[in-house]
Scaffold this active site. Structure first.
Site, PDB file in Angstrom:
ATOM      1  N   HIS A   1      32.023  57.249  52.766  1.00 58.57           N
ATOM      2  CA  HIS A   1      30.405  57.955  53.548  1.00 58.57           C
ATOM      3  C   HIS A   1      30.009  58.318  53.298  1.00 58.57           C
ATOM      4  O   HIS A   1      30.206  59.805  52.104  1.00 58.57           O
ATOM      5  CB  HIS A   1      31.502  58.671  54.965  1.00 58.57           C
ATOM      6  CG  HIS A   1      30.026  59.126  55.915  1.00 58.57           C
ATOM      7  ND1 HIS A   1      29.236  58.265  55.799  1.00 58.57           N
ATOM      8  CD2 HIS A   1      30.654  60.258  55.874  1.00 58.57           C
ATOM      9  CE1 HIS A   1      28.718  58.341  57.341  1.00 58.57           C
ATOM     10  NE2 HIS A   1      29.380  60.115  56.738  1.00 58.57           N
TER      11      HIS A   1
ATOM     12  N   HIS B   1      22.270  59.608  59.897  1.00 61.66           N
ATOM     13  CA  HIS B   1      23.103  59.963  59.016  1.00 61.66           C
ATOM     14  C   HIS B   1      23.447  59.737  57.915  1.00 61.66           C
ATOM     15  O   HIS B   1      23.402  60.440  56.758  1.00 61.66           O
ATOM     16  CB  HIS B   1      23.579  59.734  60.328  1.00 61.66           C
ATOM     17  CG  HIS B   1      25.161  59.864  59.887  1.00 61.66           C
ATOM     18  ND1 HIS B   1      25.797  59.886  61.213  1.00 61.66           N
ATOM     19  CD2 HIS B   1      25.517  60.276  58.944  1.00 61.66           C
ATOM     20  CE1 HIS B   1      27.179  60.837  61.150  1.00 61.66           C
ATOM     21  NE2 HIS B   1      27.108  60.746  59.328  1.00 61.66           N
TER      22      HIS B   1
ATOM     23  N   GLU C   1      19.128  41.459  42.327  1.00 54.77           N
ATOM     24  CA  GLU C   1      20.388  41.315  41.047  1.00 54.77           C
ATOM     25  C   GLU C   1      21.433  41.420  41.889  1.00 54.77           C
ATOM     26  O   GLU C   1      22.688  41.438  41.321  1.00 54.77           O
ATOM     27  CB  GLU C   1      19.771  41.185  40.258  1.00 54.77           C
ATOM     28  CG  GLU C   1      21.213  41.128  39.244  1.00 54.77           C
ATOM     29  CD  GLU C   1      21.407  39.906  38.740  1.00 54.77           C
ATOM     30  OE1 GLU C   1      22.247  39.787  38.132  1.00 54.77           O
ATOM     31  OE2 GLU C   1      20.666  38.884  39.122  1.00 54.77           O
TER      32      GLU C   1
ATOM     33  N   CYS D   1      36.381  62.728  60.364  1.00 50.82           N
ATOM     34  CA  CYS D   1      36.154  61.594  60.142  1.00 50.82           C
ATOM     35  C   CYS D   1      37.323  60.526  59.818  1.00 50.82           C
ATOM     36  O   CYS D   1      37.301  59.400  59.652  1.00 50.82           O
ATOM     37  CB  CYS D   1      35.172  61.284  58.947  1.00 50.82           C
ATOM     38  SG  CYS D   1      33.453  62.283  59.387  1.00 50.82           S
TER      39      CYS D   1
ATOM     40  N   HIS E   1      25.795  60.545  53.299  1.00 49.98           N
ATOM     41  CA  HIS E   1      24.197  60.700  53.544  1.00 49.98           C
ATOM     42  C   HIS E   1      22.996  60.209  53.136  1.00 49.98           C
ATOM     43  O   HIS E   1      22.250  61.684  53.120  1.00 49.98           O
ATOM     44  CB  HIS E   1      24.516  62.363  54.407  1.00 49.98           C
ATOM     45  CG  HIS E   1      25.487  62.716  55.433  1.00 49.98           C
ATOM     46  ND1 HIS E   1      25.149  63.335  55.640  1.00 49.98           N
ATOM     47  CD2 HIS E   1      26.518  61.532  55.717  1.00 49.98           C
ATOM     48  CE1 HIS E   1      25.997  63.476  57.292  1.00 49.98           C
ATOM     49  NE2 HIS E   1      27.087  62.554  57.248  1.00 49.98           N
TER      50      HIS E   1
END
Length: 230
Positions: A108, A187, A131, A90, A110
């Protein structure tokens, strides 16, 4: 949330960066933000990027397991060859946040909430009058969002390989200058900010809002800026 990749910036000493990674990775794993070997962390400053190995139990990562490269992708330091480790796939996606948004941190995940929201929406996730919206930074306006403002998170389509998301991720960053996150259908979500503290807080706010949105959908409560009473 499940699974996280975190990029941590701007620490003065190399040892601070290398030891922060395993400490925070372990913390995120303990609270359910990461699962199995699917978490990766990258640490960045002006001179070096600290990259997680792929396919490693993230709560067991050691400082010497990290890869170090520069912004051009040139390797500065590698883990011991005997460990046969590989860089996170990634890395190009995180580089989008460096180059397009001048990010200091990226997470990142999942998250199940993120995945569910992408199945309930078409091209965007929108919600307002909550809020926790106030905890999300609007980079286009240069301030945090207000309670009554609507946040808009773009949704891009998933691919077979994460590295193939780079072009659509970059395009979404250009099209949505006010967002600090991008959802990937079926994803998860990418969240970025100027510091790891800000990014972690925003990731938690986004996940709260998505969890809330799923529950509101079940109760037929609208997500948008309308007055609603039971």
């Amino acid at each position: 949330m499940q699974r996280g990749r975190i990029l941590f910036p701007l620490f003065r000493k190399e040892t601070q960066k290398k030891h922060l990674y395993p400490a925070l990775s372990n913390k995120f794993e303990n609270v359910g933000h990461v699962v199995g070997t699917l978490n990766g962390i990258e640490i960045c400053n002006l001179d070096a990027i600290y990259i997680a190995p792929s396919g490693v139990q993230k709560e067991r990562i050691k400082p010497e397991d990290l890869f170090i490269q520069d912004i051009q992708g040139r390797d500065l330091k590698l883990p011991p060859p005997s460990k046969a480790l590989k860089k996170s796939q990634c890395t190009p996606l995180f580089m989008c946040a460096y180059t397009e948004r001048n990010a200091g941190a990226v997470i990142h995940t999942h998250s199940k909430n993120a995945v569910l929201v992408t199945l309930l929406c078409d091209k965007e996730f929108k919600i307002s009058q909550q809020e926790m919206i106030k905890g999300i930074w609007n980079p286009g306006l240069g301030r945090y969002n207000k309670y009554k403002e609507e946040i808009v998170v773009p949704i891009i389509e998933n691919t077979c390989w994460e590295s193939e998301l780079e072009d659509s991720l970059r395009a979404a960053m250009h099209k949505y200058p006010n967002t600090s996150a991008i959802l990937v259908r079926r994803h998860g979500i990418y969240v970025w900010g100027s510091t790891w503290e800000q990014t972690k807080a925003m990731c938690e706010c986004y996940d709260y809002l998505m969890d809330l949105a799923v529950n509101m959908k079940q109760l037929n409560i609208p997500w948008h800026a309308v007055e609603w009473r039971p």
